[in-house]
Write a protein that holds these residues in place. Structure first.
Motif, PDB file in Angstrom:
ATOM      1  N   HIS A  17      21.455   2.785  -0.085  1.00 59.36           N
ATOM      2  CA  HIS A  17      21.100   2.207   1.218  1.00 59.36           C
ATOM      3  C   HIS A  17      22.206   2.461   2.217  1.00 59.36           C
ATOM      4  CE1 HIS A  17      23.747  -0.986  -0.107  1.00 59.36           C
ATOM      5  NE2 HIS A  17      23.078  -0.985  -1.263  1.00 59.36           N
ATOM      6  N   SER A  18      22.112   1.807   3.361  1.00 53.25           N
ATOM      7  CA  SER A  18      23.043   2.115   4.457  1.00 53.25           C
ATOM      8  C   SER A  18      24.506   1.808   4.118  1.00 53.25           C
ATOM      9  CB  SER A  18      22.628   1.355   5.714  1.00 53.25           C
ATOM     10  OG  SER A  18      22.570  -0.019   5.435  1.00 53.25           O
ATOM     11  N   LYS A  19      24.735   0.958   3.130  1.00 50.39           N
ATOM     12  CA  LYS A  19      26.123   0.611   2.795  1.00 50.39           C
ATOM     13  C   LYS A  19      26.609   1.359   1.543  1.00 50.39           C
ATOM     14  CE  LYS A  19      26.391  -2.642   5.977  1.00 50.39           C
ATOM     15  NZ  LYS A  19      26.130  -1.968   7.240  1.00 50.39           N
ATOM     16  N   CYS A  66       0.800  -1.240   0.000  1.00 45.90           N
ATOM     17  CA  CYS A  66       0.000   0.000   0.000  1.00 45.90           C
ATOM     18  C   CYS A  66       0.831   1.287   0.000  1.00 45.90           C
ATOM     19  CB  CYS A  66      -0.935  -0.017   1.209  1.00 45.90           C
ATOM     20  SG  CYS A  66      -1.942  -1.501   1.238  1.00 45.90           S
ATOM     21  N   THR A  67       1.884   1.335   0.806  1.00 45.67           N
ATOM     22  CA  THR A  67       2.670   2.578   0.856  1.00 45.67           C
ATOM     23  C   THR A  67       3.347   2.843  -0.501  1.00 45.67           C
ATOM     24  OG1 THR A  67       2.936   2.343   3.233  1.00 45.67           O
ATOM     25  CG2 THR A  67       4.487   3.805   2.126  1.00 45.67           C
ATOM     26  N   PRO A  68       4.019   1.851  -1.109  1.00 45.11           N
ATOM     27  CA  PRO A  68       4.581   2.090  -2.442  1.00 45.11           C
ATOM     28  C   PRO A  68       3.525   2.502  -3.482  1.00 45.11           C
ATOM     29  CG  PRO A  68       5.572   0.154  -1.475  1.00 45.11           C
ATOM     30  CD  PRO A  68       4.465   0.549  -0.556  1.00 45.11           C
ATOM     31  N   ALA A 109      12.916   6.551   1.985  1.00 49.03           N
ATOM     32  CA  ALA A 109      12.253   5.580   2.879  1.00 49.03           C
ATOM     33  C   ALA A 109      13.333   4.958   3.742  1.00 49.03           C
ATOM     34  CB  ALA A 109      11.516   4.527   2.067  1.00 49.03           C
ATOM     35  N   VAL A 110      13.770   5.693   4.723  1.00 49.21           N
ATOM     36  CA  VAL A 110      14.960   5.332   5.479  1.00 49.21           C
ATOM     37  C   VAL A 110      14.677   5.124   6.974  1.00 49.21           C
ATOM     38  CG1 VAL A 110      17.391   5.949   5.804  1.00 49.21           C
ATOM     39  CG2 VAL A 110      16.134   6.985   3.927  1.00 49.21           C
ATOM     40  N   GLY A 111      13.944   6.061   7.569  1.00 50.61           N
ATOM     41  CA  GLY A 111      13.758   6.003   9.021  1.00 50.61           C
ATOM     42  C   GLY A 111      14.843   6.774   9.758  1.00 50.61           C
ATOM     43  N   VAL A 112      15.518   7.702   9.065  1.00 53.09           N
ATOM     44  CA  VAL A 112      16.516   8.575   9.710  1.00 53.09           C
ATOM     45  C   VAL A 112      16.020  10.019   9.554  1.00 53.09           C
ATOM     46  CG1 VAL A 112      18.913   9.393   9.706  1.00 53.09           C
ATOM     47  CG2 VAL A 112      18.412   6.984   9.165  1.00 53.09           C
ATOM     48  N   MET A 134      -2.013   8.196   2.446  1.00 50.82           N
ATOM     49  CA  MET A 134      -2.242   7.419   1.222  1.00 50.82           C
ATOM     50  C   MET A 134      -2.262   5.919   1.496  1.00 50.82           C
ATOM     51  SD  MET A 134      -2.631   9.544  -1.183  1.00 50.82           S
ATOM     52  CE  MET A 134      -2.508   8.510  -2.633  1.00 50.82           C
ATOM     53  N   THR A 135      -1.566   5.499   2.570  1.00 52.97           N
ATOM     54  CA  THR A 135      -1.441   4.062   2.825  1.00 52.97           C
ATOM     55  C   THR A 135      -2.816   3.432   3.087  1.00 52.97           C
ATOM     56  OG1 THR A 135       0.796   4.388   3.604  1.00 52.97           O
ATOM     57  CG2 THR A 135      -0.266   2.363   4.306  1.00 52.97           C
ATOM     58  N   ILE A 136      -3.642   4.101   3.909  1.00 52.89           N
ATOM     59  CA  ILE A 136      -4.974   3.539   4.202  1.00 52.89           C
ATOM     60  C   ILE A 136      -5.838   3.569   2.940  1.00 52.89           C
ATOM     61  CG2 ILE A 136      -7.140   3.894   5.485  1.00 52.89           C
ATOM     62  CD1 ILE A 136      -5.569   4.619   7.915  1.00 52.89           C
ATOM     63  N   ILE A 163       8.565   8.488   8.671  1.00 53.65           N
ATOM     64  CA  ILE A 163       7.773   9.019   9.794  1.00 53.65           C
ATOM     65  C   ILE A 163       8.646   8.823  11.029  1.00 53.65           C
ATOM     66  CG2 ILE A 163       5.652   8.845  11.150  1.00 53.65           C
ATOM     67  CD1 ILE A 163       4.309   7.476   8.808  1.00 53.65           C
ATOM     68  N   ASN A 164       9.175   9.900  11.554  1.00 58.60           N
ATOM     69  CA  ASN A 164      10.084   9.800  12.707  1.00 58.60           C
ATOM     70  C   ASN A 164       9.629  10.757  13.790  1.00 58.60           C
ATOM     71  OD1 ASN A 164      12.251   8.278  11.092  1.00 58.60           O
ATOM     72  ND2 ASN A 164      12.062  10.171   9.909  1.00 58.60           N
ATOM     73  N   ARG A 165       9.589  10.257  15.009  1.00 53.88           N
ATOM     74  CA  ARG A 165       9.224  11.135  16.124  1.00 53.88           C
ATOM     75  C   ARG A 165      10.512  11.686  16.741  1.00 53.88           C
ATOM     76  NH1 ARG A 165       4.793  12.671  18.252  1.00 53.88           N
ATOM     77  NH2 ARG A 165       3.419  11.279  17.125  1.00 53.88           N
TER      78      ARG A 165
HETATM   79  P1  NAD Z   1      13.576  -0.150   7.296  1.00 50.41           P
HETATM   80  O1  NAD Z   1      14.284   0.154   8.578  1.00 50.41           O
HETATM   81  O2  NAD Z   1      13.029  -1.500   7.067  1.00 50.41           O
HETATM   82  O3  NAD Z   1      14.579   0.171   6.092  1.00 50.41           O
HETATM   83  C1  NAD Z   1      15.330   1.345   6.078  1.00 50.41           C
HETATM   84  C2  NAD Z   1      16.255   1.337   4.872  1.00 50.41           C
HETATM   85  O4  NAD Z   1      17.020   2.533   4.900  1.00 50.41           O
HETATM   86  C3  NAD Z   1      17.242   0.175   4.872  1.00 50.41           C
HETATM   87  O5  NAD Z   1      17.142  -0.459   3.617  1.00 50.41           O
HETATM   88  C4  NAD Z   1      18.603   0.820   5.040  1.00 50.41           C
HETATM   89  O6  NAD Z   1      19.601   0.207   4.226  1.00 50.41           O
HETATM   90  C5  NAD Z   1      18.372   2.241   4.586  1.00 50.41           C
HETATM   91  N1  NAD Z   1      19.237   3.189   5.291  1.00 50.41           N
HETATM   92  C6  NAD Z   1      19.443   3.287   6.623  1.00 50.41           C
HETATM   93  N2  NAD Z   1      20.312   4.289   6.883  1.00 50.41           N
HETATM   94  C7  NAD Z   1      20.648   4.822   5.696  1.00 50.41           C
HETATM   95  C8  NAD Z   1      21.493   5.894   5.319  1.00 50.41           C
HETATM   96  N3  NAD Z   1      22.169   6.602   6.216  1.00 50.41           N
HETATM   97  N4  NAD Z   1      21.599   6.190   4.003  1.00 50.41           N
HETATM   98  C9  NAD Z   1      20.904   5.488   3.084  1.00 50.41           C
HETATM   99  N5  NAD Z   1      20.068   4.469   3.393  1.00 50.41           N
HETATM  100  C10 NAD Z   1      19.964   4.140   4.682  1.00 50.41           C
HETATM  101  O7  NAD Z   1      12.471   0.987   7.144  1.00 50.41           O
HETATM  102  P2  NAD Z   1      11.094   1.018   6.296  1.00 50.41           P
HETATM  103  O8  NAD Z   1      10.134   0.068   6.863  1.00 50.41           O
HETATM  104  O9  NAD Z   1      11.401   0.966   4.839  1.00 50.41           O
HETATM  105  O10 NAD Z   1      10.592   2.491   6.664  1.00 50.41           O
HETATM  106  C11 NAD Z   1      11.320   3.642   6.286  1.00 50.41           C
HETATM  107  C12 NAD Z   1      10.630   4.852   6.836  1.00 50.41           C
HETATM  108  O11 NAD Z   1       9.330   4.958   6.269  1.00 50.41           O
HETATM  109  C13 NAD Z   1      10.403   4.842   8.358  1.00 50.41           C
HETATM  110  O12 NAD Z   1      10.500   6.155   8.845  1.00 50.41           O
HETATM  111  C14 NAD Z   1       8.979   4.357   8.505  1.00 50.41           C
HETATM  112  O13 NAD Z   1       8.346   4.807   9.688  1.00 50.41           O
HETATM  113  C15 NAD Z   1       8.352   4.978   7.295  1.00 50.41           C
HETATM  114  N6  NAD Z   1       7.156   4.272   6.787  1.00 50.41           N
HETATM  115  C16 NAD Z   1       6.066   5.006   6.535  1.00 50.41           C
HETATM  116  C17 NAD Z   1       4.918   4.409   6.038  1.00 50.41           C
HETATM  117  C18 NAD Z   1       3.721   5.253   5.736  1.00 50.41           C
HETATM  118  O14 NAD Z   1       2.604   4.782   5.720  1.00 50.41           O
HETATM  119  N7  NAD Z   1       3.895   6.523   5.428  1.00 50.41           N
HETATM  120  C19 NAD Z   1       4.882   3.037   5.807  1.00 50.41           C
HETATM  121  C20 NAD Z   1       6.052   2.297   6.038  1.00 50.41           C
HETATM  122  C21 NAD Z   1       7.193   2.926   6.524  1.00 50.41           C
END
Ligand code: NAD
Length: 304
Positions: A196-198, A146-148, A215-218, A276-278, A238-240
């Protein structure tokens, strides 16, 4: 002295408004048909964030005229017990979509649970059958996560339906966002890079992109020097975080205030991808109900 900015600010891509429009369309499609889509949402435990997500999903489903089933299970539910609940939902003809809220408690194998869902009811699109169909470009009849899906809708609203030849950089390679978004962009004939992270110096790759999906979580990882002037930026993060005044705040993976000076269009957080996800979940469930009706009509020999 304040130097006036020479570039105009980016257009805001309003995910909240776009999702409301899509939900209104779903509601009227349900009202004008004889189909009642059924969505079952299963929650194990009582994680506060997951409980809010589940309540929202169930409430929006009801708003749209769906039959909504919410299954709340205690945190010590065993894997076998959870899979039995899923089997019952698989064979319930009034249920067209099954969603198991993730993450699951650590004693449960998430993969086994997802594989237990009937792929034809897997409206989250996480089952290997659906992930595999997307990977080989056979997405007709597959459920896309759904998110993609929501990301692609927002992107097309910003750029138009033809994404062919655009260079897209996806920051992040998770199975639920990064990889499926990359597959969808490839299916639209974009040239796709995943960082990605590497990745060494991801900003140097990102800087060439017409489209950036973060879509990172940072929090605020993607700054203005990652983004080419005129790029379209979709922020999934989405980060708090705690702001300077000690208040809790939601922020994305993109430094919104500085990137909006460079980008042509950008999604805010909150109010961008999140809503958009819902909407996409309910669209997938409606599609599932329509497909079930078509299969039933075909097997009974009547026109669908
Ligand atoms: P995940 O932790 O599964 O994956 C994160 C990815 O980011 C990994 O592949 C990692 O390699 C990469 N990464 C980490 N640090 C990095 C860096 N410094 N540089 C480049 N890449 C890096 O996370 P996820 O489930 O894909 O979620 C990502 C974000 O999206 C989160 O903030 C999550 O809350 C949010 N999210 C939002 C929705 C929504 O409905 N809007 C849905 C899913 C996830």
């Amino acid at each position: 002295m304040t130097v006036p900015s020479s570039s105009p600010e980016a257009t805001l891509i309003d995910g909240r408004a776009i999702s409301e429009e899509i939900l209104a369309g779903i509601k009227s499609a349900v009202e004008s048909s004889s189909i009642i889509p059924g969505l079952a949402v299963v929650l194990v435990g009582s994680d506060p964030a997951s409980s809010v997500y589940v309540r929202n999903k169930s409430a929006r489903a009801k708003d749209c005229g769906f039959q909504s089933y919410q299954v709340n299970l205690p945190p010590d539910t065993g894997e076998y017990e959870l899979i039995s609940v899923i089997s019952e939902l698989n064979s319930d003809a009034s249920v067209h979509g099954i969603l198991v809220q993730l993450p699951l408690p650590p004693h449960i194998d998430q993969k086994k649970v997802i594989e237990a869902i009937d792929p034809e009811k897997d409206v989250d699109g996480f089952h290997y059958v659906n992930a595999g169909k997307l990977a080989v470009g056979d997405s007709d009849g597959a459920f896309i996560p759904c998110t993609p899906l929501g990301v692609m809708v927002l992107l097309k609203r910003a750029i138009g339906s033809n994404l062919s030849g655009k260079h897209a950089v996806v920051v992040g390679r998770s199975n639920i966002v990064g990889k499926p978004v990359a597959a969808l962009l490839l299916a639209e004939n974009c040239s796709v890079s995943i960082v990605h992270s590497k990745t060494i110096a991801p900003e140097s790759i990102c800087r060439h992109a017409d489209i950036v999906i973060a879509a990172v979580g940072v929090p605020r990882l993607v700054t203005a020097d990652w983004v080419k002037a005129g790029a379209v930026v979709i922020d999934v993060g989405i980060n708090r975080v705690i702001d300077d005044s000690g208040k809790s705040q939601l922020v994305g993976d993109v430094d919104f205030e500085c990137v909006r000076q460079t980008a042509a269009a950008i999604t805010p957080v909150p109010g961008g991808v999140g809503p958009m996800t819902i909407a996409m979940l309910l669209r997938n469930t409606l599609d599932s109900a329509i497909r079930t009706g078509a299969r039933a009509a075909q097997s009974s020999g009547s026109p669908s």
